[in-house]
Design a protein around this motif. Structure first.
Motif, mmCIF file in Angstrom:
data_model
loop_
_atom_site.group_PDB
_atom_site.id
_atom_site.type_symbol
_atom_site.label_atom_id
_atom_site.label_comp_id
_atom_site.label_asym_id
_atom_site.label_seq_id
_atom_site.Cartn_x
_atom_site.Cartn_y
_atom_site.Cartn_z
ATOM 1 N N TYR A 124 0.972 -1.556 0.307
ATOM 2 C CA TYR A 124 -0.199 -0.111 0.198
ATOM 3 C C TYR A 124 0.679 1.353 0.302
ATOM 4 N N MET A 125 2.090 1.032 -0.390
ATOM 5 C CA MET A 125 2.967 2.352 -0.271
ATOM 6 C C MET A 125 4.732 2.392 -1.419
ATOM 7 N N PHE A 126 4.544 3.383 -1.758
ATOM 8 C CA PHE A 126 5.892 2.915 -2.697
ATOM 9 C C PHE A 126 6.724 2.427 -1.868
ATOM 10 N N GLY A 127 7.591 2.936 -0.917
ATOM 11 C CA GLY A 127 8.364 2.256 0.071
ATOM 12 C C GLY A 127 8.374 3.044 1.442
ATOM 13 N N GLU A 334 16.142 6.414 -3.535
ATOM 14 C CA GLU A 334 16.250 5.933 -5.184
ATOM 15 C C GLU A 334 15.490 5.285 -6.084
ATOM 16 N N LEU A 335 14.748 4.220 -5.016
ATOM 17 C CA LEU A 335 14.630 3.627 -5.467
ATOM 18 C C LEU A 335 12.383 4.522 -5.673
ATOM 19 N N SER A 339 10.409 4.674 -8.559
ATOM 20 C CA SER A 339 9.002 4.193 -8.493
ATOM 21 C C SER A 339 8.207 5.214 -9.455
ATOM 22 N N MET A 340 8.019 6.936 -8.431
ATOM 23 C CA MET A 340 7.586 7.591 -8.486
ATOM 24 C C MET A 340 7.665 8.511 -9.629
ATOM 25 N N LEU A 393 7.657 -2.821 -9.491
ATOM 26 C CA LEU A 393 6.865 -1.385 -9.601
ATOM 27 C C LEU A 393 5.985 -1.522 -9.584
ATOM 28 N N GLN A 394 5.102 -0.565 -7.996
ATOM 29 C CA GLN A 394 3.673 -0.994 -7.582
ATOM 30 C C GLN A 394 3.093 1.025 -8.468
ATOM 31 N N ASN A 395 1.986 0.019 -8.329
ATOM 32 C CA ASN A 395 1.001 1.866 -8.453
ATOM 33 C C ASN A 395 1.030 2.170 -10.568
ATOM 34 N N THR A 396 1.339 1.312 -10.857
ATOM 35 C CA THR A 396 0.788 1.480 -12.321
ATOM 36 C C THR A 396 0.464 0.475 -13.390
#
Length: 464
Positions: A124-127, A334-335, A339-340, A393-396
């Motif tokens: 549920y989050m980018f990192g 950096e990741l 990602s964003m 790579l989430q949320n895409t």
């Protein structure tokens, strides 16, 4: 010139669409475009106001999994006897002033160290950088509304133990607590901004639970909660502390509306530049433009908008660039930044591809659509070249899904690289089913609108 019929045809009624007809025509606009029989054969409902059965947005008939028989004295029994409210005199504007350690609730995620909280909720989050703020926002919601959120937190915990880690079997997921939570949402009454915040949290958690387990009612649940919260949203939106709760469900609703030519429940408000969200990332400033695109899309379908209006929105998307002013002030990895940035590029291109499909029907060869889809897939490929094959790579999901409707490549392996989930969730199975239907139709010579296939094909829930 089109006008709304006094009684919707069966097709529009079943899809809950406005039934529009041209003067002197006996076939509504939607049926005419889709070459469907325009009939009014359903039984007329009895006159008068129907009995009250909770909020219409979560009618039991549409959520089969939630018609779960709860035994006497089961969790949520009291919720069905009286509306759920939270009596709290503090205003939401004070959110975040107390320390999370002030809480005495029993929510399982709230007592975890932030590292463990992230491991449990990383889908549920980018990192990791987002974990502390997300945990504190959840804890704030729970502190003010434990009775409303107890069951859904238990249900989500069991669901993640199954879908994320494979520690439980599917039949061990706590569906009973999910059913009790839906009852609370059905009967929720909002009297304070804290109530609204709790309902917003409840709705998105229930939608996430449903999308993993059965994917039968996630959007209905989500949009119902957003509708309930809508009058209170201006009180919630300006609070930076609450952004981890307030942005994600709006993002999800907007994505769904883009494909279904509907208008999102809430147009997002941001009181500061450079908002970076745990799910929407750098795309937050793109969401208001996508809201306008949804409005124009629906108006074009109804015949009430001009091409120039679509051109204005297209210009906004083409000239949009993510506001990275907050990236320097926060310790993003950096990741996370990569990602964003990749997500932002994919979503911007997806907006242009969607506009192209508003203008042009599906054909076997469309160089513009193929080029835009290729740009989306290439941005994704560059991400893995730079970050390595073992990352996710989430949320895409939404831009990737649009690209795969133009370029037929194998879906196997794509979902595994898009999420940390251990088990393929129900929502992915439904996406696969729609993709199969879609390409069967295109190979059979269908040359109509993408949106007609979305309406007529198997139901699915596009995730952000």
């Amino acid at each position: 010139m089109v006008m709304m019929q006094k009684k919707a045809c069966d097709q529009c009624y079943s899809r809950k669409k406005r039934c529009l007809v041209r003067p002197a025509s006996s076939i509504c606009v939607r049926c005419e475009k889709s070459s469907l029989a325009c009939t009014i054969a359903r039984q007329q409902l009895r006159a008068g106001r129907p009995p009250k059965q909770g909020h219409p947005g979560v009618a039991k008939g549409s959520l089969s999994i939630w018609d779960y028989a709860l035994p006497e004295n089961s969790p949520g029994e009291e919720a069905r006897e009286q509306p759920q409210t939270v009596n709290n005199s503090n205003a939401v504007k004070d959110a975040g002033e107390r320390s999370p350690s002030d809480s005495t609730h029993s929510g399982s995620s709230m007592h975890l160290e932030v590292e463990d909280f992230y491991l449990l909720n990383d889908i549920y989050m980018f990192g990791f950088t987002f974990a502390n703020d997300f945990q504190r926002a959840l804890e704030y919601c729970y502190r003010h509304s434990p009775d409303l959120l107890d069951e859904i937190f238990a249900a989500i915990s069991s669901c993640l133990s199954w879908a994320r880690f494979g520690l439980l079997t599917a039949d061990q997921v706590d569906v009973r607590s999910g059913a009790a939570s839906v009852e609370k949402l059905r009967n929720a009454v909002i009297k304070h901004a804290h109530d609204a915040l709790a309902v917003l949290m409840l709705g998105q958690a229930l939608a996430a639970f449903d999308s993993l387990v059965t994917s039968t009612g996630a959007i209905t649940i989500l949009r119902c909660s957003l509708s309930l919260v809508h009058p209170w949203y201006p009180d919630i939106a300006p609070n930076r502390f609450l952004e981890p709760i307030s942005i994600a469900p709006i993002f999800w609703d907007t994505v769904w509306c883009l494909l279904h030519r509907e208008v999102p429940v809430i147009r997002p408000l941001f009181s500061r530049p450079g908002v970076v969200d745990r799910v929407a990332g750098l795309c937050t400033s793109l969401l208001p433009i996508f809201y306008d695109l949804c409005v124009v899309s629906q108006q074009l379908a109804d015949g009430s908008a001009q091409e120039t209006t679509l051109e204005e929105v297209e210009h906004q998307i083409r000239t949009w660039s993510p506001d990275e002013s907050s990236l320097c002030s926060e310790a993003y990895s950096e990741l996370e930044i990569l990602s964003m940035r990749t997500q932002a590029m994919m979503y911007r291109t997806a907006g242009l591809l969607l506009i192209h499909r508003l203008r042009h029907p599906l054909t076997l060869e469309d160089t513009t659509a193929t080029a835009l889809a290729s740009d989306i897939l290439e941005a994704r490929s560059r991400f893995f070249e730079d970050a390595g094959p073992d990352v996710k790579l989430q949320n895409t999901s939404f831009p990737l899904f649009l690209a795969l409707l133009e370029i037929p490549i194998s879906l196997e392996g794509l979902w595994e690289s898009s999420t940390w989930l251990h088990t393929r969730p129900a929502c992915v199975d439904r996406l696969f089913a729609f993709s199969q239907y879609y390409w069967d139709q295109r190979r059979s010579g269908f040359h109509g609108s993408l949106f007609d296939l979305v309406e007529s094909g198997p139901e699915f829930v596009p995730g952000p």
